[in-house]
Write a protein that holds these residues in place. Structure first.
Motif, PDB file in Angstrom:
ATOM      1  N   UNK A  18     -29.449  95.724 -55.498  1.00  0.00           N
ATOM      2  CA  UNK A  18     -28.640  94.509 -55.471  1.00  0.00           C
ATOM      3  C   UNK A  18     -29.593  93.352 -55.226  1.00  0.00           C
ATOM      4  N   UNK A  19     -29.621  92.395 -56.138  1.00  0.00           N
ATOM      5  CA  UNK A  19     -30.583  91.295 -56.042  1.00  0.00           C
ATOM      6  C   UNK A  19     -29.868  89.954 -55.968  1.00  0.00           C
ATOM      7  N   UNK A  20     -30.233  89.152 -54.964  1.00  0.00           N
ATOM      8  CA  UNK A  20     -29.833  87.750 -54.856  1.00  0.00           C
ATOM      9  C   UNK A  20     -31.050  86.881 -55.101  1.00  0.00           C
ATOM     10  N   UNK A  21     -30.864  85.767 -55.795  1.00  0.00           N
ATOM     11  CA  UNK A  21     -31.951  84.810 -55.948  1.00  0.00           C
ATOM     12  C   UNK A  21     -31.385  83.396 -55.890  1.00  0.00           C
ATOM     13  N   UNK A  22     -32.054  82.552 -55.114  1.00  0.00           N
ATOM     14  CA  UNK A  22     -31.740  81.119 -55.044  1.00  0.00           C
ATOM     15  C   UNK A  22     -32.846  80.413 -55.815  1.00  0.00           C
ATOM     16  N   UNK A  23     -32.633  80.140 -57.108  1.00  0.00           N
ATOM     17  CA  UNK A  23     -33.722  79.641 -57.948  1.00  0.00           C
ATOM     18  C   UNK A  23     -34.330  78.329 -57.475  1.00  0.00           C
ATOM     19  N   UNK A  24     -33.533  77.451 -56.906  1.00  0.00           N
ATOM     20  CA  UNK A  24     -34.037  76.140 -56.507  1.00  0.00           C
ATOM     21  C   UNK A  24     -34.844  76.192 -55.215  1.00  0.00           C
ATOM     22  N   UNK A  25     -34.676  77.237 -54.442  1.00  0.00           N
ATOM     23  CA  UNK A  25     -35.394  77.367 -53.177  1.00  0.00           C
ATOM     24  C   UNK A  25     -36.552  78.363 -53.259  1.00  0.00           C
ATOM     25  N   UNK A  26     -36.625  79.137 -54.329  1.00  0.00           N
ATOM     26  CA  UNK A  26     -37.665  80.151 -54.421  1.00  0.00           C
ATOM     27  C   UNK A  26     -37.451  81.276 -53.425  1.00  0.00           C
ATOM     28  N   UNK A  27     -36.198  81.660 -53.226  1.00  0.00           N
ATOM     29  CA  UNK A  27     -35.840  82.715 -52.282  1.00  0.00           C
ATOM     30  C   UNK A  27     -35.146  83.830 -53.016  1.00  0.00           C
ATOM     31  N   UNK A  28     -35.466  85.062 -52.642  1.00  0.00           N
ATOM     32  CA  UNK A  28     -34.768  86.206 -53.196  1.00  0.00           C
ATOM     33  C   UNK A  28     -34.626  87.289 -52.132  1.00  0.00           C
ATOM     34  N   UNK A  29     -33.600  88.119 -52.297  1.00  0.00           N
ATOM     35  CA  UNK A  29     -33.346  89.237 -51.398  1.00  0.00           C
ATOM     36  C   UNK A  29     -32.907  90.423 -52.247  1.00  0.00           C
ATOM     37  N   UNK A  30     -33.609  91.538 -52.088  1.00  0.00           N
ATOM     38  CA  UNK A  30     -33.277  92.756 -52.830  1.00  0.00           C
ATOM     39  C   UNK A  30     -32.877  93.831 -51.834  1.00  0.00           C
ATOM     40  N   UNK A  31     -31.690  94.386 -52.000  1.00  0.00           N
ATOM     41  CA  UNK A  31     -31.194  95.451 -51.136  1.00  0.00           C
ATOM     42  C   UNK A  31     -31.086  96.743 -51.938  1.00  0.00           C
ATOM     43  N   UNK A  32     -31.701  97.792 -51.426  1.00  0.00           N
ATOM     44  CA  UNK A  32     -31.719  99.092 -52.094  1.00  0.00           C
ATOM     45  C   UNK A  32     -30.612  99.958 -51.504  1.00  0.00           C
ATOM     46  N   UNK A  33     -29.747 100.492 -52.348  1.00  0.00           N
ATOM     47  CA  UNK A  33     -28.661 101.365 -51.908  1.00  0.00           C
ATOM     48  C   UNK A  33     -28.655 102.632 -52.749  1.00  0.00           C
ATOM     49  N   UNK A  62     -26.573  80.516 -55.975  1.00  0.00           N
ATOM     50  CA  UNK A  62     -27.145  81.854 -55.823  1.00  0.00           C
ATOM     51  C   UNK A  62     -26.734  82.696 -57.022  1.00  0.00           C
ATOM     52  N   UNK A  63     -27.716  83.376 -57.614  1.00  0.00           N
ATOM     53  CA  UNK A  63     -27.452  84.287 -58.722  1.00  0.00           C
ATOM     54  C   UNK A  63     -27.543  85.720 -58.209  1.00  0.00           C
ATOM     55  N   UNK A  64     -26.658  86.559 -58.695  1.00  0.00           N
ATOM     56  CA  UNK A  64     -26.574  87.943 -58.217  1.00  0.00           C
ATOM     57  C   UNK A  64     -26.516  88.899 -59.392  1.00  0.00           C
ATOM     58  N   UNK A  65     -27.246  90.013 -59.254  1.00  0.00           N
ATOM     59  CA  UNK A  65     -27.178  91.052 -60.269  1.00  0.00           C
ATOM     60  C   UNK A  65     -27.545  92.381 -59.624  1.00  0.00           C
ATOM     61  N   UNK A  66     -27.318  93.452 -60.348  1.00  0.00           N
ATOM     62  CA  UNK A  66     -27.655  94.774 -59.837  1.00  0.00           C
ATOM     63  C   UNK A  66     -28.258  95.600 -60.958  1.00  0.00           C
ATOM     64  N   UNK A  67     -29.049  96.611 -60.562  1.00  0.00           N
ATOM     65  CA  UNK A  67     -29.739  97.408 -61.563  1.00  0.00           C
ATOM     66  C   UNK A  67     -30.025  98.797 -61.008  1.00  0.00           C
ATOM     67  N   UNK A  68     -29.841  99.854 -61.810  1.00  0.00           N
ATOM     68  CA  UNK A  68     -30.201 101.192 -61.355  1.00  0.00           C
ATOM     69  C   UNK A  68     -31.708 101.409 -61.468  1.00  0.00           C
ATOM     70  N   UNK A  69     -32.228 102.319 -60.661  1.00  0.00           N
ATOM     71  CA  UNK A  69     -33.647 102.677 -60.690  1.00  0.00           C
ATOM     72  C   UNK A  69     -33.759 104.195 -60.696  1.00  0.00           C
ATOM     73  N   UNK A  70     -34.575 104.703 -61.612  1.00  0.00           N
ATOM     74  CA  UNK A  70     -34.832 106.141 -61.657  1.00  0.00           C
ATOM     75  C   UNK A  70     -36.000 106.472 -60.731  1.00  0.00           C
ATOM     76  N   UNK A  71     -35.792 107.394 -59.801  1.00  0.00           N
ATOM     77  CA  UNK A  71     -36.855 107.844 -58.907  1.00  0.00           C
ATOM     78  C   UNK A  71     -37.553 109.049 -59.539  1.00  0.00           C
TER      79      UNK A  71
END
Length: 218
Positions: A59-74, A19-28
């Motif tokens: 906050x983004x998780x991705x499982x590259x081999x399964x084609x699954x991702x989960x993005x959580x907005x905080x 699982x790969x994990x990263x985070x990124x800010x977003x301007x509203x």
């Protein structure tokens, strides 16, 4: 670097998911004027002016081999927020895994210490026992495939003005659902052999020792 690349080269194993994990800010941002509706031969038009509505964090998780991702907005990206994401990963997303091999960058909150700052020692230890941290090199965060997924998210979903966190969550949820239904995968092509050729300058040079035996004989 080779630790990450060797991990990517391994086959999928449900007991040890990658699982790969990263985070990124977003301007509203919101519109200051109502967009002009589309006309024949002319798309909808927006004013160049906009209003800042604060920021959010992804906050983004991705499982590259399964084609699954989960993005959580905080609303924040604190030590405690990271720790809560790790508990979600262990208990919510991969509860049956023996150990999760987690690829992260070197941000100072991306450490087991963050869990000990947030939870009781017993709970922090329970979570960290299920996590195997793999860190990208300094200035090498591009080796984290989560950055690839964030780039897709930015292009396909975030290339518009989003005024509030509720709308942001709804837009990302729709994008995530479609990507997961398609099982969209990341086909990583940069392996250890390629790295040793293209990034040869990053490897220490090993000089052959001089043949001193012959010199002494003469």
């Amino acid at each position: 670097m080779e630790d990450i690349l060797d991990l990517y080269a391994e086959p999928d194993d449900p007991r040890w998911p990658q699982v790969c994990f990263d985070e990124s800010p977003v301007q509203l941002t919101s519109e200051t004027r109502r967009p002009l509706p589309p006309r024949p031969g002319q798309p909808e038009r927006y004013d160049c002016e906009y209003k800042r509505e604060g920021t959010a964090n992804l906050f983004l998780f991705v499982h590259p081999l399964q084609g699954w991702r989960q993005v959580n907005v905080t609303k924040r990206r604190t030590t405690q927020d990271f720790a809560q994401q790790m508990r979600l990963l262990v208990d919510g997303y991969f509860p049956m895994a023996e150990r999760i091999r987690l690829v992260v960058d070197n941000l100072n909150t991306h450490t087991p210490a963050s869990l000990y700052e947030t939870f009781s020692p017993a709970e922090a230890r329970r979570i960290t026992r299920k996590l195997e941290f793999h860190y990208t090199p300094k200035h090498g965060s591009w080796l984290n495939m989560a950055e690839c997924e964030l780039a897709v998210l930015a292009t396909q979903c975030l290339d518009r003005r989003i005024p509030d966190i509720g709308t942001l969550r709804a837009e990302i949820a729709a994008w995530q659902l479609q990507r997961n239904q398609q099982q969209a995968k990341i086909h990583w092509q940069f392996g250890t052999d390629v790295a040793r050729g293209k990034l040869k300058r990053l490897y220490p040079s090993v000089e052959q020792p001089e043949d001193t035996q012959g010199a002494e004989a003469s």
